[in-house]
Design a protein around this motif. Structure first.
Motif, PDB file in Angstrom:
ATOM      1  N   ASN A  36      36.631  30.644  38.778  1.00 27.13           N
ATOM      2  CA  ASN A  36      36.759  31.425  40.115  1.00 27.13           C
ATOM      3  C   ASN A  36      35.900  33.027  39.757  1.00 27.13           C
ATOM      4  O   ASN A  36      35.573  33.235  38.451  1.00 27.13           O
ATOM      5  CB  ASN A  36      37.984  31.666  40.723  1.00 27.13           C
ATOM      6  CG  ASN A  36      38.899  32.455  39.920  1.00 27.13           C
ATOM      7  OD1 ASN A  36      38.910  33.523  39.431  1.00 27.13           O
ATOM      8  ND2 ASN A  36      39.804  31.472  39.200  1.00 27.13           N
ATOM      9  N   LEU A  38      37.295  35.586  39.280  1.00 23.48           N
ATOM     10  CA  LEU A  38      37.948  36.695  38.307  1.00 23.48           C
ATOM     11  C   LEU A  38      37.203  36.406  36.936  1.00 23.48           C
ATOM     12  O   LEU A  38      37.286  37.344  36.216  1.00 23.48           O
ATOM     13  CB  LEU A  38      39.430  36.198  38.199  1.00 23.48           C
ATOM     14  CG  LEU A  38      40.371  36.713  39.171  1.00 23.48           C
ATOM     15  CD1 LEU A  38      41.836  36.173  38.979  1.00 23.48           C
ATOM     16  CD2 LEU A  38      40.394  38.429  39.132  1.00 23.48           C
ATOM     17  N   PHE A  40      34.400  36.728  36.223  1.00 33.34           N
ATOM     18  CA  PHE A  40      33.197  37.728  36.006  1.00 33.34           C
ATOM     19  C   PHE A  40      33.843  39.108  36.488  1.00 33.34           C
ATOM     20  O   PHE A  40      33.054  40.162  36.824  1.00 33.34           O
ATOM     21  CB  PHE A  40      32.268  37.267  37.063  1.00 33.34           C
ATOM     22  CG  PHE A  40      31.618  35.849  36.707  1.00 33.34           C
ATOM     23  CD1 PHE A  40      30.341  35.795  36.005  1.00 33.34           C
ATOM     24  CD2 PHE A  40      32.364  34.684  37.013  1.00 33.34           C
ATOM     25  CE1 PHE A  40      29.765  34.828  35.840  1.00 33.34           C
ATOM     26  CE2 PHE A  40      31.774  33.549  36.637  1.00 33.34           C
ATOM     27  CZ  PHE A  40      30.274  33.573  35.990  1.00 33.34           C
ATOM     28  N   PHE A  41      35.174  39.366  36.539  1.00 38.28           N
ATOM     29  CA  PHE A  41      35.634  40.532  37.051  1.00 38.28           C
ATOM     30  C   PHE A  41      35.549  41.747  36.068  1.00 38.28           C
ATOM     31  O   PHE A  41      35.616  41.472  34.847  1.00 38.28           O
ATOM     32  CB  PHE A  41      37.193  40.194  37.065  1.00 38.28           C
ATOM     33  CG  PHE A  41      38.195  41.537  37.581  1.00 38.28           C
ATOM     34  CD1 PHE A  41      37.652  41.938  38.778  1.00 38.28           C
ATOM     35  CD2 PHE A  41      39.331  41.535  37.245  1.00 38.28           C
ATOM     36  CE1 PHE A  41      38.283  42.698  39.456  1.00 38.28           C
ATOM     37  CE2 PHE A  41      40.085  42.647  37.797  1.00 38.28           C
ATOM     38  CZ  PHE A  41      39.701  43.136  38.992  1.00 38.28           C
ATOM     39  N   SER A  42      35.217  42.843  36.776  1.00 38.94           N
ATOM     40  CA  SER A  42      34.918  44.084  36.269  1.00 38.94           C
ATOM     41  C   SER A  42      36.012  44.719  35.385  1.00 38.94           C
ATOM     42  O   SER A  42      35.917  45.610  34.503  1.00 38.94           O
ATOM     43  CB  SER A  42      34.015  45.176  36.892  1.00 38.94           C
ATOM     44  OG  SER A  42      34.852  45.325  38.062  1.00 38.94           O
ATOM     45  N   GLY A  43      37.194  44.432  36.039  1.00 37.19           N
ATOM     46  CA  GLY A  43      38.417  45.086  35.720  1.00 37.19           C
ATOM     47  C   GLY A  43      38.822  45.958  36.919  1.00 37.19           C
ATOM     48  O   GLY A  43      40.073  46.829  36.885  1.00 37.19           O
ATOM     49  N   SER A 277      31.567  30.283  44.690  1.00 33.31           N
ATOM     50  CA  SER A 277      32.679  29.370  44.284  1.00 33.31           C
ATOM     51  C   SER A 277      32.452  27.865  45.343  1.00 33.31           C
ATOM     52  O   SER A 277      33.305  26.949  45.326  1.00 33.31           O
ATOM     53  CB  SER A 277      34.196  29.753  44.556  1.00 33.31           C
ATOM     54  OG  SER A 277      33.991  30.627  43.442  1.00 33.31           O
ATOM     55  N   GLY A 357      37.882  42.534  45.953  1.00 34.95           N
ATOM     56  CA  GLY A 357      39.203  42.394  45.413  1.00 34.95           C
ATOM     57  C   GLY A 357      39.917  42.911  46.306  1.00 34.95           C
ATOM     58  O   GLY A 357      41.338  42.225  46.535  1.00 34.95           O
TER      59      GLY A 357
HETATM   60  C1  LIG Z   1      30.049  37.131  40.053  1.00 35.82           C
HETATM   61  C2  LIG Z   1      31.294  38.117  40.938  1.00 35.82           C
HETATM   62  C3  LIG Z   1      31.791  38.919  40.323  1.00 35.82           C
HETATM   63  C4  LIG Z   1      32.881  39.850  41.186  1.00 35.82           C
HETATM   64  N1  LIG Z   1      33.261  41.021  40.592  1.00 35.82           N
HETATM   65  C5  LIG Z   1      34.063  41.962  41.293  1.00 35.82           C
HETATM   66  C6  LIG Z   1      34.886  42.810  40.806  1.00 35.82           C
HETATM   67  O1  LIG Z   1      34.698  43.403  39.549  1.00 35.82           O
HETATM   68  N2  LIG Z   1      35.762  43.369  41.530  1.00 35.82           N
HETATM   69  C7  LIG Z   1      36.055  43.072  42.655  1.00 35.82           C
HETATM   70  O2  LIG Z   1      36.820  43.822  43.483  1.00 35.82           O
HETATM   71  N3  LIG Z   1      35.377  42.138  43.404  1.00 35.82           N
HETATM   72  C8  LIG Z   1      34.640  41.075  42.779  1.00 35.82           C
HETATM   73  N4  LIG Z   1      33.940  40.072  43.243  1.00 35.82           N
HETATM   74  C9  LIG Z   1      34.131  39.773  44.652  1.00 35.82           C
HETATM   75  C10 LIG Z   1      35.160  38.591  44.342  1.00 35.82           C
HETATM   76  O3  LIG Z   1      34.911  37.589  45.117  1.00 35.82           O
HETATM   77  C11 LIG Z   1      36.835  39.248  44.715  1.00 35.82           C
HETATM   78  O4  LIG Z   1      37.172  39.945  44.200  1.00 35.82           O
HETATM   79  C12 LIG Z   1      37.773  37.994  44.511  1.00 35.82           C
HETATM   80  O5  LIG Z   1      37.962  37.736  43.064  1.00 35.82           O
HETATM   81  C13 LIG Z   1      37.598  36.664  45.215  1.00 35.82           C
HETATM   82  O6  LIG Z   1      38.511  35.787  45.056  1.00 35.82           O
HETATM   83  P1  LIG Z   1      38.844  34.644  46.075  1.00 35.82           P
HETATM   84  O7  LIG Z   1      40.029  33.850  45.769  1.00 35.82           O
HETATM   85  O8  LIG Z   1      38.482  34.854  47.575  1.00 35.82           O
HETATM   86  O9  LIG Z   1      37.511  33.524  45.734  1.00 35.82           O
HETATM   87  P2  LIG Z   1      37.057  33.103  44.371  1.00 35.82           P
HETATM   88  O10 LIG Z   1      37.330  33.897  43.124  1.00 35.82           O
HETATM   89  O11 LIG Z   1      35.566  32.597  44.562  1.00 35.82           O
HETATM   90  O12 LIG Z   1      37.820  31.511  44.031  1.00 35.82           O
HETATM   91  C14 LIG Z   1      37.638  30.592  44.942  1.00 35.82           C
HETATM   92  C15 LIG Z   1      38.338  29.108  44.155  1.00 35.82           C
HETATM   93  O13 LIG Z   1      38.227  28.174  45.208  1.00 35.82           O
HETATM   94  C16 LIG Z   1      37.847  26.862  44.088  1.00 35.82           C
HETATM   95  N5  LIG Z   1      37.307  26.081  45.147  1.00 35.82           N
HETATM   96  C17 LIG Z   1      36.120  26.154  45.995  1.00 35.82           C
HETATM   97  N6  LIG Z   1      35.955  24.908  46.693  1.00 35.82           N
HETATM   98  C18 LIG Z   1      37.238  24.011  46.532  1.00 35.82           C
HETATM   99  C19 LIG Z   1      37.538  22.950  47.041  1.00 35.82           C
HETATM  100  N7  LIG Z   1      36.970  22.252  47.741  1.00 35.82           N
HETATM  101  N8  LIG Z   1      38.783  22.424  46.463  1.00 35.82           N
HETATM  102  C20 LIG Z   1      39.519  23.211  45.578  1.00 35.82           C
HETATM  103  N9  LIG Z   1      39.108  24.426  45.212  1.00 35.82           N
HETATM  104  C21 LIG Z   1      37.938  24.903  45.512  1.00 35.82           C
HETATM  105  C22 LIG Z   1      36.933  27.636  43.225  1.00 35.82           C
HETATM  106  O14 LIG Z   1      36.858  26.590  42.152  1.00 35.82           O
HETATM  107  C23 LIG Z   1      37.575  29.004  42.950  1.00 35.82           C
HETATM  108  O15 LIG Z   1      38.515  28.759  42.039  1.00 35.82           O
HETATM  109  C24 LIG Z   1      33.025  39.329  42.399  1.00 35.82           C
HETATM  110  C25 LIG Z   1      32.569  38.141  42.851  1.00 35.82           C
HETATM  111  C26 LIG Z   1      31.451  37.368  42.074  1.00 35.82           C
HETATM  112  C27 LIG Z   1      31.090  36.323  42.642  1.00 35.82           C
END
Ligand SMILES: Cc1cc2nc3c(=O)[nH]c(=O)nc-3n(C[C@H](O)[C@H](O)[C@H](O)COP(=O)(O)OP(=O)(O)OC[C@H]3O[C@@H](n4cnc5c(N)ncnc54)[C@H](O)[C@@H]3O)c2cc1C
Length: 377
Positions: A36, A38, A40-43, A277, A357
């Motif tokens: 996911n 995280l 790739f999270f910067s911290g 993701s 985040g």
């Molecule tokens: C490369 C990158 C770096 C980032 N760095 C930062 C940062 O430094 N600071 C910040 O604030 N934000 C950052 N972000 C923004 C980041 O999206 C959010 O901070 C936050 O971590 C997103 O969390 P989330 O739980 O919504 O999604 P995600 O972290 O994308 O998690 C989604 C999860 O769903 C799972 N999934 C997907 N489809 C299915 C399915 N059908 N069945 C079961 N599981 C599934 C995936 O495997 C994954 O585990 C970054 C984003 C990206 C893409």
């Protein structure tokens, strides 16, 4: 298998919601295909202009110390970026300046930390930099295969030998006021970070490497451990592939690994992230949400999805699953009564909840509170 809430996706949003519900005594399960954002999270958490006690407590109970300190942080290329709520790895400065002389320390054979770019970037901010690569015998085994010289592998070794690194730095240090190290410390034991800071007689700044991010992986591991210790079931490596829907409510979830054993619950939370993701997917005709076929807010014309100027803000990055005021996901314009959407799958459809985040944390807490609210029946 029946739960109070089934959460689909295993990232930041899902874990914050899962921990909050488990703490309140609700039975939950998380289904996660794997990696996911995280990782790739910067911290530093985006769009956290304040740090509610509730958020810092939730992380502290998982063993993650956050500090709220508006300012700027040093980026891997020697530039500075605004920062507010951050992990303890991250040093925050009131302005884009870190001192006069910096010693940048890395390891022979390690190519995921760009010392030269960092030095050039910092020199533009008036910092005189020198670079030293440590030859550590403990890393020799990793050096045999360049694919092993990655941040997480190095971090595993550093948890054991960080004192040797401190000793080497003390020998190298001349009149530098700052030592810059890659973020490859404290994977399992965060006290290593403060012990390095105490052991080096100069300001120590840990700076980002190429992914995977060691602070991000540590954050994921600690949140997951906290969730499981509270009683949550984390189904790692499984994928939600569909759902049984009846009269506007989800009855159960179908997953790849569980086959005919459906996951039933009173509530479902979709936290599958955005394109990265695969929570959102695109084809030449539309941007879609693959598990439930939810409505996705998007421009009708494909030519409006993107800006042909590649480096400009891209409209498709703002698209996300459509929700009502209480974050119930919409399908065919109607809310599904027990399905909520949280985190980056919302895109920028709910600007009041922030981005990155901040969006993940705020939307997760808002939905957990909805679920925990006593019903009026
Ligand atoms: C490369 C990158 C770096 C980032 N760095 C930062 C940062 O430094 N600071 C910040 O604030 N934000 C950052 N972000 C923004 C980041 O999206 C959010 O901070 C936050 O971590 C997103 O969390 P989330 O739980 O919504 O999604 P995600 O972290 O994308 O998690 C989604 C999860 O769903 C799972 N999934 C997907 N489809 C299915 C399915 N059908 N069945 C079961 N599981 C599934 C995936 O495997 C994954 O585990 C970054 C984003 C990206 C893409």
């Amino acid at each position: 298998m029946k739960f109070n809430t089934v959460i689909i996706g295993g990232g930041l949003a899902s874990l914050v919601a899962g921990i909050t519900l488990e703490k309140a005594g609700k039975s939950t399960a998380i289904i996660s295909t794997g990696q996911n954002a995280l990782h790739f999270f910067s911290g530093s958490f985006e769009s956290m202009e304040e740090a509610p006690q509730r958020v810092t407590d939730l992380f502290a109970e998982a063993g993650i110390q956050l500090h709220y300190n508006p300012g700027v942080r040093l980026m891997p290329m020697g530039t500075f970026r605004k920062s507010t709520l951050s992990l303890e790895d991250i040093s925050i400065f009131p302005e884009p300046a870190i001192g006069h002389k910096a010693l940048i320390v890395s390891f022979a054979g390690y190519h995921d930390f760009f010392c030269q770019f960092l030095a050039e970037g910092l020199q533009k901010h008036g910092v005189q930099c020198s670079i030293k690569l440590l030859n550590l015998p403990e890393l020799e085994a990793l050096e045999q295969s360049p694919s092993e010289m990655r941040s997480v592998q190095i971090a595993r070794t550093m948890d054991r030998i960080w004192e040797n690194v401190v000793r080497e730095i003390r020998i190298l240090l001349r009149d530098e006021d700052t030592v810059i190290l890659p973020q490859v410390f404290g994977l399992k034991d965060t006290s290593v970070l403060s012990r390095i800071r105490q052991g080096v007689p100069a300001q120590v700044v840990f700076t980002g490497t190429l992914p995977p991010s060691v602070p991000g992986i540590r954050t994921q591991m600690l949140l997951k451990r906290r969730y499981e210790l509270l009683g949550g079931i984390y189904l790692m490596g499984d994928e939600a592939t569909g759902a049984h829907v009846h009269e506007g409510k989800i009855h159960s979830i179908v997953t790849h690994n569980l086959g005919n054993h459906f996951l039933e619950a009173e509530n479902f939370i979709l936290a599958t992230g955005a394109y990265f993701s695969k929570g959102l997917r695109s084809n030449p005709f539309e941007i879609c949400e693959p598990v439930f076929g939810l409505d996705v807010e998007q421009a009708a014309e494909r030519s409006d999805w993107y800006n042909p100027e590649f480096m400009r803000e891209q409209p498709y990055m703002k698209y996300g699953v459509a929700t009502d005021a209480t974050l119930h996901a919409l399908k065919g314009g109607e809310p599904l009564r027990n399905l909520y959407a949280i985190g980056s799958i919302l895109g920028e459809t709910r600007p009041e909840l922030g981005t990155g985040g901040g969006l993940a944390i705020r939307s997760a807490l808002a939905v957990a509170d909805q679920i925990l609210k006593p019903t009026e029946e």
